[in-house]
Design a protein around this motif. Structure first.
Motif, mmCIF file in Angstrom:
data_model
loop_
_atom_site.group_PDB
_atom_site.id
_atom_site.type_symbol
_atom_site.label_atom_id
_atom_site.label_comp_id
_atom_site.label_asym_id
_atom_site.label_seq_id
_atom_site.Cartn_x
_atom_site.Cartn_y
_atom_site.Cartn_z
ATOM 1 N N LYS A 96 27.122 44.655 47.799
ATOM 2 C CA LYS A 96 27.614 43.579 48.670
ATOM 3 C C LYS A 96 27.384 42.208 48.033
ATOM 4 O O LYS A 96 28.224 41.321 48.131
ATOM 5 C CB LYS A 96 26.944 43.641 50.045
ATOM 6 N N GLU A 137 29.972 41.595 45.444
ATOM 7 C CA GLU A 137 31.255 41.251 46.049
ATOM 8 C C GLU A 137 31.276 39.786 46.479
ATOM 9 O O GLU A 137 32.291 39.105 46.330
ATOM 10 C CB GLU A 137 31.548 42.162 47.239
ATOM 11 N N LYS A 138 30.164 39.271 46.981
ATOM 12 C CA LYS A 138 30.089 37.861 47.365
ATOM 13 C C LYS A 138 30.313 36.966 46.155
ATOM 14 O O LYS A 138 31.019 35.959 46.234
ATOM 15 C CB LYS A 138 28.741 37.540 48.013
ATOM 16 N N ALA A 160 31.982 37.738 43.476
ATOM 17 C CA ALA A 160 33.387 37.879 43.094
ATOM 18 C C ALA A 160 34.283 37.033 43.993
ATOM 19 O O ALA A 160 35.269 36.446 43.531
ATOM 20 C CB ALA A 160 33.810 39.343 43.150
ATOM 21 N N SER A 161 33.938 36.936 45.271
ATOM 22 C CA SER A 161 34.754 36.139 46.194
ATOM 23 C C SER A 161 34.667 34.649 45.884
ATOM 24 O O SER A 161 35.507 33.871 46.301
ATOM 25 C CB SER A 161 34.347 36.403 47.642
ATOM 26 N N LYS A 162 33.651 34.265 45.107
ATOM 27 C CA LYS A 162 33.504 32.874 44.684
ATOM 28 C C LYS A 162 34.163 32.634 43.327
ATOM 29 O O LYS A 162 33.973 31.586 42.722
ATOM 30 C CB LYS A 162 32.017 32.506 44.617
ATOM 31 N N THR A 176 33.972 37.071 37.968
ATOM 32 C CA THR A 176 34.417 38.410 37.616
ATOM 33 C C THR A 176 33.208 39.280 37.322
ATOM 34 O O THR A 176 32.283 38.852 36.648
ATOM 35 C CB THR A 176 35.326 38.353 36.372
ATOM 36 N N LYS A 234 35.048 45.806 50.331
ATOM 37 C CA LYS A 234 36.055 45.556 51.357
ATOM 38 C C LYS A 234 37.414 46.087 50.914
ATOM 39 O O LYS A 234 37.725 46.124 49.730
ATOM 40 C CB LYS A 234 36.183 44.047 51.616
ATOM 41 N N THR A 260 40.205 44.746 50.980
ATOM 42 C CA THR A 260 41.049 43.741 50.322
ATOM 43 C C THR A 260 40.541 43.330 48.939
ATOM 44 O O THR A 260 41.230 42.603 48.222
ATOM 45 C CB THR A 260 41.153 42.481 51.194
ATOM 46 N N THR A 261 39.364 43.802 48.566
ATOM 47 C CA THR A 261 38.811 43.464 47.251
ATOM 48 C C THR A 261 39.636 44.133 46.159
ATOM 49 O O THR A 261 39.995 45.308 46.273
ATOM 50 C CB THR A 261 37.344 43.919 47.149
ATOM 51 N N LYS A 262 39.940 43.388 45.108
ATOM 52 C CA LYS A 262 40.696 43.946 43.990
ATOM 53 C C LYS A 262 39.742 44.545 42.969
ATOM 54 O O LYS A 262 38.701 43.977 42.660
ATOM 55 C CB LYS A 262 41.549 42.875 43.325
ATOM 56 N N THR A 321 43.988 46.963 45.134
ATOM 57 C CA THR A 321 42.973 46.704 46.155
ATOM 58 C C THR A 321 42.203 47.998 46.405
ATOM 59 O O THR A 321 42.681 49.098 46.093
ATOM 60 C CB THR A 321 43.601 46.237 47.478
#
Length: 71
Positions: free
Chosen positions: A2, A5-6, A8-10, A13, A35, A37-39, A57
């Protein structure tokens, strides 16, 4: 996962490199935890005639029957 992933959302890579016999386990863990929607891009056998690079995704990867064993 998790926390990764946070990041990556910022815009960061994340690259995972693992031994071929663990690829399926890592792939299954990522599909379970990330998630929908995560690629996720999977690249294997780079610079060979069997090179494979695909980005989808997590929701789309869950629909695929991809076997990464020993790849």
């Amino acid at each position: 996962m998790k926390q990764i992933e946070k990041l990556a959302s910022k815009g960061e890579t994340q690259i995972f490199m693992d031994t071929p016999f663990r690829n399926n386990n890592v792939f299954e863990d990522l599909k379970e935890v990330l998630k929908e929607t995560t690629k996720l891009c999977i690249a294997s056998n780079l610079t060979t005639s069997k090179e494979h690079i695909t980005t989808r995704t997590i929701a789309d990867w869950k629909k695929q029957n991809l076997n990464l064993d020993k790849i």
